[in-house]
Write a protein that holds these residues in place. Structure first.
Motif, PDB file in Angstrom:
ATOM      1  N   GLU A 113       7.857  67.462  64.194  1.00  0.00           N
ATOM      2  CA  GLU A 113       6.836  67.890  63.238  1.00  0.00           C
ATOM      3  C   GLU A 113       7.441  68.362  61.915  1.00  0.00           C
ATOM      4  O   GLU A 113       6.927  67.990  60.848  1.00  0.00           O
ATOM      5  N   PRO A 114       8.541  69.132  61.913  1.00  0.00           N
ATOM      6  CA  PRO A 114       9.147  69.472  60.615  1.00  0.00           C
ATOM      7  C   PRO A 114       9.576  68.246  59.815  1.00  0.00           C
ATOM      8  O   PRO A 114       9.406  68.197  58.593  1.00  0.00           O
ATOM      9  N   LEU A 116       8.250  65.161  60.042  1.00  0.00           N
ATOM     10  CA  LEU A 116       7.055  64.464  59.570  1.00  0.00           C
ATOM     11  C   LEU A 116       6.439  65.165  58.360  1.00  0.00           C
ATOM     12  O   LEU A 116       5.941  64.512  57.440  1.00  0.00           O
ATOM     13  N   ARG A 117       6.475  66.500  58.357  1.00  0.00           N
ATOM     14  CA  ARG A 117       5.942  67.234  57.201  1.00  0.00           C
ATOM     15  C   ARG A 117       6.729  66.916  55.935  1.00  0.00           C
ATOM     16  O   ARG A 117       6.149  66.739  54.861  1.00  0.00           O
ATOM     17  N   LEU A 118       8.053  66.840  56.067  1.00  0.00           N
ATOM     18  CA  LEU A 118       8.875  66.493  54.910  1.00  0.00           C
ATOM     19  C   LEU A 118       8.487  65.123  54.364  1.00  0.00           C
ATOM     20  O   LEU A 118       8.336  64.940  53.139  1.00  0.00           O
ATOM     21  N   GLN A 120       5.669  63.424  54.882  1.00  0.00           N
ATOM     22  CA  GLN A 120       4.294  63.433  54.392  1.00  0.00           C
ATOM     23  C   GLN A 120       4.226  64.037  52.990  1.00  0.00           C
ATOM     24  O   GLN A 120       3.568  63.491  52.094  1.00  0.00           O
ATOM     25  N   ASN A 121       4.939  65.147  52.790  1.00  0.00           N
ATOM     26  CA  ASN A 121       4.936  65.800  51.476  1.00  0.00           C
ATOM     27  C   ASN A 121       5.607  64.939  50.410  1.00  0.00           C
ATOM     28  O   ASN A 121       5.297  65.068  49.214  1.00  0.00           O
ATOM     29  N   LEU A 147       0.484  65.116  67.169  1.00  0.00           N
ATOM     30  CA  LEU A 147       1.130  64.436  66.049  1.00  0.00           C
ATOM     31  C   LEU A 147       0.225  63.428  65.340  1.00  0.00           C
ATOM     32  O   LEU A 147       0.553  62.965  64.250  1.00  0.00           O
ATOM     33  N   TYR A 150      -0.611  63.014  61.414  1.00  0.00           N
ATOM     34  CA  TYR A 150       0.396  62.604  60.434  1.00  0.00           C
ATOM     35  C   TYR A 150       0.370  61.095  60.169  1.00  0.00           C
ATOM     36  O   TYR A 150       0.988  60.637  59.212  1.00  0.00           O
ATOM     37  N   PRO A 231      14.359  65.669  60.727  1.00  0.00           N
ATOM     38  CA  PRO A 231      14.541  66.292  59.409  1.00  0.00           C
ATOM     39  C   PRO A 231      15.766  65.765  58.664  1.00  0.00           C
ATOM     40  O   PRO A 231      15.726  65.591  57.441  1.00  0.00           O
TER      41      PRO A 231
END
Length: 243
Positions: A113-114, A116-118, A120-121, A147, A150, A231
């Motif tokens: 998840e960390p 994927l957030r990177l 996505q952002n 998940l 995302y 990440p």
């Protein structure tokens, strides 16, 4: 503007930066080791999970190369019975059902998840492509793991009746998304998956989760990015594509 970028081994990005990140699910995003206690319960040895999973990969490729098709869960159930014959263990219907339910509810790896957030952002489009079929009676493993939000789409191989790494599977994703294969990156923890995708024109990102590593063999496409976790791969991809 599209740009070619060299990787450490001298290979090039194909037509520049990827627009769409195509993620494998099993082992790449979701932790298959979480069901190893079920294999210990049935077989008395949790290592049988790896034996069974290797056979599941091998026989999925076998049925595709033979021009045949059996869905992933049916194939897995047959291979559980095969493992029982090999190890002299009676595998019951309840054992099979318990393992199937375990496969539908596996958790995500903690780094996913960390990462994927990177991504996505950073503005990447993200989809999944898996050999596993959708769950007609409930949530998909991706949804169970929290998940699904995302990803804009979840692709399965059932519409092609061919398992990865058949070229047809990867090409379908590019066609459905209306992008060139060269604008897609396959992210997986299995070299056979990145090789298959790169042979159709994708770029490749390899996550070297335990038990996985690059295959340094001339004549085969090498991943453009190799990282131990998501990440790390995301940071490298963002640096290359956004700099």
């Amino acid at each position: 503007m599209q740009r070619n970028r060299s990787t450490p081994d001298g290979t090039q990005w194909i037509n520049g930066t990827p627009e769409v990140l195509v993620f494998d699910v099993n082992e790449t995003l979701i932790d298959f080791e979480s069901i190893s206690p079920l294999f210990e319960k049935v077989f008395g040895d949790r290592r049988v999970l790896r034996e069974w999973l290797a056979n599941l990969i091998m026989y999925s490729m076998t049925v595709t190369l033979s021009g045949l098709y059996k869905d992933y869960f049916s194939l897995g159930q047959g291979l559980l019975r095969m493992a029982g014959e090999i190890h002299g263990v009676e595998v019951t219907a309840s054992d099979i059902d318990e393992i199937k339910q375990g496969m539908l509810t596996m958790p995500a790896h903690p780094d996913v998840e960390p990462g994927l957030r990177l991504l996505q952002n950073a503005g990447f489009r993200m989809v999944t492509l898996t050999n596993s079929p959708p769950n007609p009676n409930g949530k998909s493993p991706l949804e169970q793991a929290g998940l699904a939000p995302y990803f804009e789409r979840q692709f399965h191989i059932e519409s092609t009746r061919s398992y990865k790494p058949a070229p047809l599977v990867y090409n379908l994703v590019a066609q459905e998304l209306e992008v060139a294969p060269s604008n897609c990156m396959m992210i997986a923890t299995h070299v056979w998956d990145t090789v298959g995708a790169q042979s159709t024109g994708f770029t490749g990102g390899l996550l070297t989760r335990p038990g996985n590593a690059p295959l340094p063999l001339g004549g085969l496409p090498q991943p453009h990015i190799v990282a131990p976790d998501l990440p790390g791969l995301a940071s490298e991809l963002i640096t290359r594509c956004r700099s």
